[in-house]
Enzyme design. Sequence first.
Site, PDB file in Angstrom:
ATOM      1  N   PRO A  11       0.791  -1.223   0.000  1.00  0.00           N
ATOM      2  CA  PRO A  11       0.000   0.000   0.000  1.00  0.00           C
ATOM      3  C   PRO A  11       0.829   1.282   0.000  1.00  0.00           C
ATOM      4  O   PRO A  11       1.867   1.366   0.663  1.00  0.00           O
ATOM      5  CB  PRO A  11      -0.826  -0.090   1.290  1.00  0.00           C
ATOM      6  CG  PRO A  11      -0.155  -1.118   2.112  1.00  0.00           C
ATOM      7  CD  PRO A  11       0.519  -2.071   1.171  1.00  0.00           C
ATOM      8  N   ASN A  12       0.309   2.229  -0.758  1.00  0.00           N
ATOM      9  CA  ASN A  12       0.836   3.601  -0.864  1.00  0.00           C
ATOM     10  C   ASN A  12       2.108   3.712  -1.692  1.00  0.00           C
ATOM     11  O   ASN A  12       2.559   4.817  -1.973  1.00  0.00           O
ATOM     12  CB  ASN A  12       1.040   4.228   0.525  1.00  0.00           C
ATOM     13  CG  ASN A  12      -0.259   4.384   1.271  1.00  0.00           C
ATOM     14  OD1 ASN A  12      -1.200   4.962   0.731  1.00  0.00           O
ATOM     15  ND2 ASN A  12      -0.347   3.852   2.457  1.00  0.00           N
ATOM     16  N   ARG A  19       5.247  12.146  -3.067  1.00  0.00           N
ATOM     17  CA  ARG A  19       5.117  12.686  -1.707  1.00  0.00           C
ATOM     18  C   ARG A  19       6.340  12.207  -0.901  1.00  0.00           C
ATOM     19  O   ARG A  19       6.949  11.200  -1.221  1.00  0.00           O
ATOM     20  CB  ARG A  19       3.875  12.113  -0.990  1.00  0.00           C
ATOM     21  CG  ARG A  19       2.543  12.506  -1.578  1.00  0.00           C
ATOM     22  CD  ARG A  19       1.973  13.748  -0.880  1.00  0.00           C
ATOM     23  NE  ARG A  19       0.603  14.014  -1.289  1.00  0.00           N
ATOM     24  CZ  ARG A  19       0.240  14.455  -2.488  1.00  0.00           C
ATOM     25  NH1 ARG A  19       1.142  14.671  -3.415  1.00  0.00           N
ATOM     26  NH2 ARG A  19      -1.026  14.700  -2.761  1.00  0.00           N
ATOM     27  N   TYR A  24      11.450   8.739   0.884  1.00  0.00           N
ATOM     28  CA  TYR A  24      11.393   7.681  -0.130  1.00  0.00           C
ATOM     29  C   TYR A  24      12.079   8.032  -1.450  1.00  0.00           C
ATOM     30  O   TYR A  24      12.092   7.208  -2.365  1.00  0.00           O
ATOM     31  CB  TYR A  24       9.930   7.295  -0.380  1.00  0.00           C
ATOM     32  CG  TYR A  24       9.246   6.760   0.862  1.00  0.00           C
ATOM     33  CD1 TYR A  24       9.652   5.569   1.442  1.00  0.00           C
ATOM     34  CD2 TYR A  24       8.211   7.469   1.476  1.00  0.00           C
ATOM     35  CE1 TYR A  24       9.050   5.083   2.596  1.00  0.00           C
ATOM     36  CE2 TYR A  24       7.599   6.998   2.636  1.00  0.00           C
ATOM     37  CZ  TYR A  24       8.023   5.805   3.183  1.00  0.00           C
ATOM     38  OH  TYR A  24       7.439   5.325   4.332  1.00  0.00           O
ATOM     39  N   ASN A  75       8.074  -5.681  -1.143  1.00  0.00           N
ATOM     40  CA  ASN A  75       8.013  -4.561  -0.209  1.00  0.00           C
ATOM     41  C   ASN A  75       6.549  -4.470   0.207  1.00  0.00           C
ATOM     42  O   ASN A  75       5.725  -3.915  -0.518  1.00  0.00           O
ATOM     43  CB  ASN A  75       8.464  -3.255  -0.859  1.00  0.00           C
ATOM     44  CG  ASN A  75       8.429  -2.099   0.138  1.00  0.00           C
ATOM     45  OD1 ASN A  75       7.851  -2.227   1.228  1.00  0.00           O
ATOM     46  ND2 ASN A  75       9.009  -0.971  -0.233  1.00  0.00           N
ATOM     47  N   ALA A  78       3.176  -0.874   4.646  1.00  0.00           N
ATOM     48  CA  ALA A  78       2.764  -0.927   6.055  1.00  0.00           C
ATOM     49  C   ALA A  78       2.236  -2.308   6.452  1.00  0.00           C
ATOM     50  O   ALA A  78       2.209  -2.640   7.647  1.00  0.00           O
ATOM     51  CB  ALA A  78       1.712   0.146   6.326  1.00  0.00           C
ATOM     52  N   GLU A  99      12.741  -9.453   1.334  1.00  0.00           N
ATOM     53  CA  GLU A  99      11.929  -8.324   1.795  1.00  0.00           C
ATOM     54  C   GLU A  99      12.737  -7.041   1.577  1.00  0.00           C
ATOM     55  O   GLU A  99      13.909  -6.983   1.966  1.00  0.00           O
ATOM     56  CB  GLU A  99      11.632  -8.534   3.285  1.00  0.00           C
ATOM     57  CG  GLU A  99      10.859  -7.424   3.953  1.00  0.00           C
ATOM     58  CD  GLU A  99      10.655  -7.724   5.451  1.00  0.00           C
ATOM     59  OE1 GLU A  99      10.927  -8.869   5.912  1.00  0.00           O
ATOM     60  OE2 GLU A  99      10.255  -6.790   6.165  1.00  0.00           O
ATOM     61  N   HIS A 101      12.793  -2.749   1.951  1.00  0.00           N
ATOM     62  CA  HIS A 101      12.232  -1.475   2.395  1.00  0.00           C
ATOM     63  C   HIS A 101      13.111  -0.353   1.874  1.00  0.00           C
ATOM     64  O   HIS A 101      14.345  -0.403   2.034  1.00  0.00           O
ATOM     65  CB  HIS A 101      12.142  -1.402   3.923  1.00  0.00           C
ATOM     66  CG  HIS A 101      11.244  -2.456   4.461  1.00  0.00           C
ATOM     67  ND1 HIS A 101       9.881  -2.396   4.310  1.00  0.00           N
ATOM     68  CD2 HIS A 101      11.516  -3.631   5.066  1.00  0.00           C
ATOM     69  CE1 HIS A 101       9.353  -3.485   4.812  1.00  0.00           C
ATOM     70  NE2 HIS A 101      10.324  -4.256   5.275  1.00  0.00           N
ATOM     71  N   ARG A 108      13.425   4.524  12.183  1.00  0.00           N
ATOM     72  CA  ARG A 108      12.159   5.237  12.228  1.00  0.00           C
ATOM     73  C   ARG A 108      11.344   4.851  13.475  1.00  0.00           C
ATOM     74  O   ARG A 108      11.903   4.343  14.442  1.00  0.00           O
ATOM     75  CB  ARG A 108      11.404   4.975  10.916  1.00  0.00           C
ATOM     76  CG  ARG A 108      12.199   5.442   9.697  1.00  0.00           C
ATOM     77  CD  ARG A 108      11.454   5.217   8.406  1.00  0.00           C
ATOM     78  NE  ARG A 108      10.248   6.038   8.348  1.00  0.00           N
ATOM     79  CZ  ARG A 108       9.303   5.877   7.408  1.00  0.00           C
ATOM     80  NH1 ARG A 108       9.433   4.941   6.468  1.00  0.00           N
ATOM     81  NH2 ARG A 108       8.241   6.648   7.422  1.00  0.00           N
TER      82      ARG A 108
END
Length: 148
Positions: A11-12, A19, A24, A75, A78, A99, A101, A108
């Site tokens: 998601p996103n 953004r 990112y 990835n 969330a 995986e 990120h 974070r």
Amino acid sequence: MSRLVFLLNGPNLNLLGKRQPQIYGHETLADVERDCRALAAELKLDLRFHQSNREYEIIDWVHEAREIAGGIVINPGAFTHTSVAILDALNSFDAPVFEVHISNVHKREEFRHHSFVSLRADGVIAGFGTQGYLLALRRVARLIDDKG
Ligand code: CA2
């Protein structure tokens, strides 16, 4: 061993480059897909590249990969930190799982430090920006080559 690799984004991640570039980066998901396809061609991998904001779609792609793929690069966004369902799906997949990120999740918020997906992943890349996807693809290709 199949040379087909599923590269899945959660998601996103469709907002990449649009953004929060301080976290990112400036590359869009289309840029990432282009670079991954170029590298996959070089490594003689077939690539299925997907993104979804829906958990069930990611699960369905993992199920699809079970039958035909030699590796998964994921990835989960969330869902990394929440989804036992994606972990369960990945546990039904026998080939390598990596995986990725984009950000260093360990630098974070605390809630990003735990990953359900890491309980299955053969390797985790975090904080290498979008280059992490390329590193993961190289690793999958190496493992497939080694298996013959
Ligand atoms: O660092 C990563 O790749 C993450 O998987 C990205 C997820 C986040 O929830 C994870 O903790 C770490 C969020 C993806 C959101 O992507 C956006 C990109 C640009 C603008 C807004 C969101």
